[in-house]
Design a protein around this motif. Structure first.
Motif, PDB file in Angstrom:
ATOM      1  N   ASP A 107       0.801  -1.228   0.000  1.00 44.71           N
ATOM      2  CA  ASP A 107       0.000   0.000   0.000  1.00 44.71           C
ATOM      3  C   ASP A 107       0.831   1.274   0.000  1.00 44.71           C
ATOM      4  O   ASP A 107       0.301   2.367   0.227  1.00 44.71           O
ATOM      5  CB  ASP A 107      -0.946   0.009   1.207  1.00 44.71           C
ATOM      6  N   ARG A 108       2.140   1.171  -0.289  1.00 41.61           N
ATOM      7  CA  ARG A 108       2.977   2.365  -0.278  1.00 41.61           C
ATOM      8  C   ARG A 108       2.752   3.246  -1.513  1.00 41.61           C
ATOM      9  O   ARG A 108       2.797   4.466  -1.432  1.00 41.61           O
ATOM     10  CB  ARG A 108       4.454   1.964  -0.188  1.00 41.61           C
ATOM     11  N   TRP A 109       2.524   2.602  -2.653  1.00 40.26           N
ATOM     12  CA  TRP A 109       2.240   3.326  -3.903  1.00 40.26           C
ATOM     13  C   TRP A 109       1.046   2.645  -4.563  1.00 40.26           C
ATOM     14  O   TRP A 109       1.204   1.960  -5.596  1.00 40.26           O
ATOM     15  CB  TRP A 109       3.464   3.286  -4.825  1.00 40.26           C
ATOM     16  N   PRO A 110      -0.125   2.790  -3.986  1.00 31.73           N
ATOM     17  CA  PRO A 110      -1.288   1.975  -4.401  1.00 31.73           C
ATOM     18  C   PRO A 110      -1.682   2.121  -5.865  1.00 31.73           C
ATOM     19  O   PRO A 110      -1.980   1.110  -6.526  1.00 31.73           O
ATOM     20  CB  PRO A 110      -2.408   2.456  -3.471  1.00 31.73           C
ATOM     21  N   LYS A 111      -1.704   3.345  -6.404  1.00 35.65           N
ATOM     22  CA  LYS A 111      -2.094   3.526  -7.803  1.00 35.65           C
ATOM     23  C   LYS A 111      -1.097   2.855  -8.735  1.00 35.65           C
ATOM     24  O   LYS A 111      -1.481   2.178  -9.692  1.00 35.65           O
ATOM     25  CB  LYS A 111      -2.214   5.016  -8.129  1.00 35.65           C
ATOM     26  N   TRP A 112       0.175   3.060  -8.456  1.00 33.79           N
ATOM     27  CA  TRP A 112       1.223   2.443  -9.278  1.00 33.79           C
ATOM     28  C   TRP A 112       1.166   0.927  -9.157  1.00 33.79           C
ATOM     29  O   TRP A 112       1.251   0.211 -10.157  1.00 33.79           O
ATOM     30  CB  TRP A 112       2.589   2.963  -8.842  1.00 33.79           C
ATOM     31  N   ALA A 113       1.011   0.437  -7.918  1.00 29.78           N
ATOM     32  CA  ALA A 113       0.986  -1.007  -7.684  1.00 29.78           C
ATOM     33  C   ALA A 113      -0.171  -1.672  -8.429  1.00 29.78           C
ATOM     34  O   ALA A 113      -0.017  -2.763  -8.996  1.00 29.78           O
ATOM     35  CB  ALA A 113       0.891  -1.293  -6.189  1.00 29.78           C
ATOM     36  N   ASP A 114      -1.334  -1.011  -8.448  1.00 29.95           N
ATOM     37  CA  ASP A 114      -2.490  -1.570  -9.162  1.00 29.95           C
ATOM     38  C   ASP A 114      -2.196  -1.708 -10.659  1.00 29.95           C
ATOM     39  O   ASP A 114      -2.521  -2.723 -11.288  1.00 29.95           O
ATOM     40  CB  ASP A 114      -3.727  -0.689  -8.965  1.00 29.95           C
ATOM     41  N   LYS A 115      -1.570  -0.675 -11.226  1.00 30.76           N
ATOM     42  CA  LYS A 115      -1.265  -0.694 -12.661  1.00 30.76           C
ATOM     43  C   LYS A 115      -0.200  -1.746 -12.981  1.00 30.76           C
ATOM     44  O   LYS A 115      -0.279  -2.435 -13.999  1.00 30.76           O
ATOM     45  CB  LYS A 115      -0.799   0.689 -13.116  1.00 30.76           C
ATOM     46  N   VAL A 116       0.788  -1.868 -12.103  1.00 27.02           N
ATOM     47  CA  VAL A 116       1.859  -2.840 -12.318  1.00 27.02           C
ATOM     48  C   VAL A 116       1.329  -4.267 -12.164  1.00 27.02           C
ATOM     49  O   VAL A 116       1.693  -5.167 -12.940  1.00 27.02           O
ATOM     50  CB  VAL A 116       3.023  -2.582 -11.339  1.00 27.02           C
ATOM     51  N   ALA A 117       0.460  -4.465 -11.191  1.00 31.18           N
ATOM     52  CA  ALA A 117      -0.152  -5.784 -11.014  1.00 31.18           C
ATOM     53  C   ALA A 117      -0.949  -6.169 -12.253  1.00 31.18           C
ATOM     54  O   ALA A 117      -0.954  -7.334 -12.664  1.00 31.18           O
ATOM     55  CB  ALA A 117      -1.047  -5.780  -9.780  1.00 31.18           C
ATOM     56  N   ALA A 118      -1.612  -5.179 -12.859  1.00 30.98           N
ATOM     57  CA  ALA A 118      -2.377  -5.442 -14.074  1.00 30.98           C
ATOM     58  C   ALA A 118      -1.473  -5.846 -15.234  1.00 30.98           C
ATOM     59  O   ALA A 118      -1.912  -6.526 -16.174  1.00 30.98           O
ATOM     60  CB  ALA A 118      -3.199  -4.206 -14.453  1.00 30.98           C
ATOM     61  N   GLY A 120       0.947  -7.825 -14.822  1.00 30.39           N
ATOM     62  CA  GLY A 120       1.401  -9.182 -14.517  1.00 30.39           C
ATOM     63  C   GLY A 120       2.601  -9.247 -13.602  1.00 30.39           C
ATOM     64  O   GLY A 120       3.199 -10.313 -13.422  1.00 30.39           O
ATOM     65  N   VAL A 121       2.997  -8.114 -13.008  1.00 29.38           N
ATOM     66  CA  VAL A 121       4.145  -8.081 -12.101  1.00 29.38           C
ATOM     67  C   VAL A 121       3.642  -8.158 -10.660  1.00 29.38           C
ATOM     68  O   VAL A 121       2.841  -7.320 -10.239  1.00 29.38           O
ATOM     69  CB  VAL A 121       4.975  -6.793 -12.298  1.00 29.38           C
ATOM     70  N   ARG A 122       4.116  -9.159  -9.912  1.00 31.15           N
ATOM     71  CA  ARG A 122       3.674  -9.322  -8.525  1.00 31.15           C
ATOM     72  C   ARG A 122       4.780  -8.981  -7.517  1.00 31.15           C
ATOM     73  O   ARG A 122       4.492  -8.435  -6.456  1.00 31.15           O
ATOM     74  CB  ARG A 122       3.201 -10.766  -8.306  1.00 31.15           C
ATOM     75  N   SER A 123       6.033  -9.299  -7.856  1.00 33.50           N
ATOM     76  CA  SER A 123       7.152  -9.016  -6.948  1.00 33.50           C
ATOM     77  C   SER A 123       8.113  -8.029  -7.591  1.00 33.50           C
ATOM     78  O   SER A 123       8.391  -8.117  -8.796  1.00 33.50           O
ATOM     79  CB  SER A 123       7.914 -10.292  -6.590  1.00 33.50           C
ATOM     80  N   VAL A 124       8.627  -7.097  -6.765  1.00 35.69           N
ATOM     81  CA  VAL A 124       9.554  -6.074  -7.250  1.00 35.69           C
ATOM     82  C   VAL A 124      10.731  -5.967  -6.288  1.00 35.69           C
ATOM     83  O   VAL A 124      10.543  -5.940  -5.065  1.00 35.69           O
ATOM     84  CB  VAL A 124       8.864  -4.692  -7.351  1.00 35.69           C
ATOM     85  N   LEU A 125      11.940  -5.908  -6.837  1.00 35.00           N
ATOM     86  CA  LEU A 125      13.136  -5.683  -6.032  1.00 35.00           C
ATOM     87  C   LEU A 125      13.981  -4.623  -6.733  1.00 35.00           C
ATOM     88  O   LEU A 125      14.524  -4.857  -7.806  1.00 35.00           O
ATOM     89  CB  LEU A 125      13.941  -6.973  -5.877  1.00 35.00           C
ATOM     90  N   ASP A 126      14.048  -3.434  -6.120  1.00 36.13           N
ATOM     91  CA  ASP A 126      14.847  -2.340  -6.665  1.00 36.13           C
ATOM     92  C   ASP A 126      16.089  -2.159  -5.805  1.00 36.13           C
ATOM     93  O   ASP A 126      15.992  -1.883  -4.598  1.00 36.13           O
ATOM     94  CB  ASP A 126      14.041  -1.035  -6.682  1.00 36.13           C
TER      95      ASP A 126
END
Length: 238
Positions: A107-118, A120-126
């Motif tokens: 929930d840190r970047w909810p709008k971005w996370a929703d779009k990225v999940a759409a 097909g990306v579930r895990s992120v490591l920067d």
């Protein structure tokens, strides 16, 4: 643990060591920043068995998407660069690693996370590419992505940090070499332009350089660009 287990683990360790040794050699042999970054991304895919990865670098004036494996990563970056918000931006500014275990739950970047999940990306490591000069900000970020939730464990993070350290050094060296090469090219261009002015106007070297410098200042144009224009057109800029 029996001997066969020991042998198996030893083989895996040796394989990892061989992989990073080969990475170091390829980064050293890479002719420029672009080739360096491409090598890092490809090794990230191989070492972590991923399909999505990329690198963003701090340019002189803006962020530069230096390498992506596919359009999904390009979109992941575009969404953050346009909004100036997201794990990439946080990592660049703070120099800290950001892990998103599941874009459906973070929930840190909810709008971005929703779009990225759409996408097909579930895990992120920067992971930051650090300068090593004591500043917190990073010179770039190695981004790793997976369609599976909770895809990155402690071992994966450790490997990602090793890759990032190799990349940081390689990028710094490649940028320095490119800067030095550009400086040498600039001196050659200015020297050629001075030769043209000396021959055409029968002036000495100091006077020829002063003419180029004056045109550079009056037109707010880099000295090398003034020299290049004179060489190309045999005319000074208006």
């Amino acid at each position: 643990m029996d001997q066969s287990q020991n042998d198996g683990r030893g083989g895996a360790d040796e394989s990892a060591a061989d992989t990073f040794a080969r990475l170091a050699i390829e980064l050293h042999d890479a002719p420029g920043v672009e080739e360096t970054i491409d090598a890092v991304v490809q090794f990230a895919l191989q070492a972590l068995r991923l399909t999505h990865a990329g690198v963003v670098l701090h340019g002189r004036r803006k962020l530069e998407v230096a390498a992506v494996t596919d359009s999904t990563v390009a979109e992941v970056y575009s969404l953050q660069i346009e909004s100036e918000s997201g794990p990439l931006i946080t990592t660049l500014q703070s120099g800290a690693t950001v892990l998103i275990r599941d874009t459906h739950a973070d929930d840190r970047w909810p709008k971005w996370a929703d779009k990225v999940a759409a996408l097909g990306v579930r895990s992120v490591l920067d992971v930051p590419l650090a300068t090593g000069n004591g500043t917190r900000a990073a010179i770039g970020v190695l981004g790793l992505y997976s369609p599976e939730p909770d895809a990155f464990g402690a071992d994966d993070e450790a490997i990602a940090h090793i890759l990032a350290r190799h990349a940081s050094v390689a990028v710094a060296v490649a940028r320095h070499e490119e800067t030095m090469a550009q400086a040498v090219d600039a001196r050659k261009l200015v020297g050629q332009a001075m030769g043209i002015l000396m021959e055409r106007f029968d002036v000495d070297g100091d006077r020829a350089f002063a003419i180029l410098k004056r045109y550079s200042q009056d037109t707010n144009t880099k000295l090398r660009d003034v020299a290049q224009q004179l060489i190309d057109t045999r005319k000074l800029p208006r």
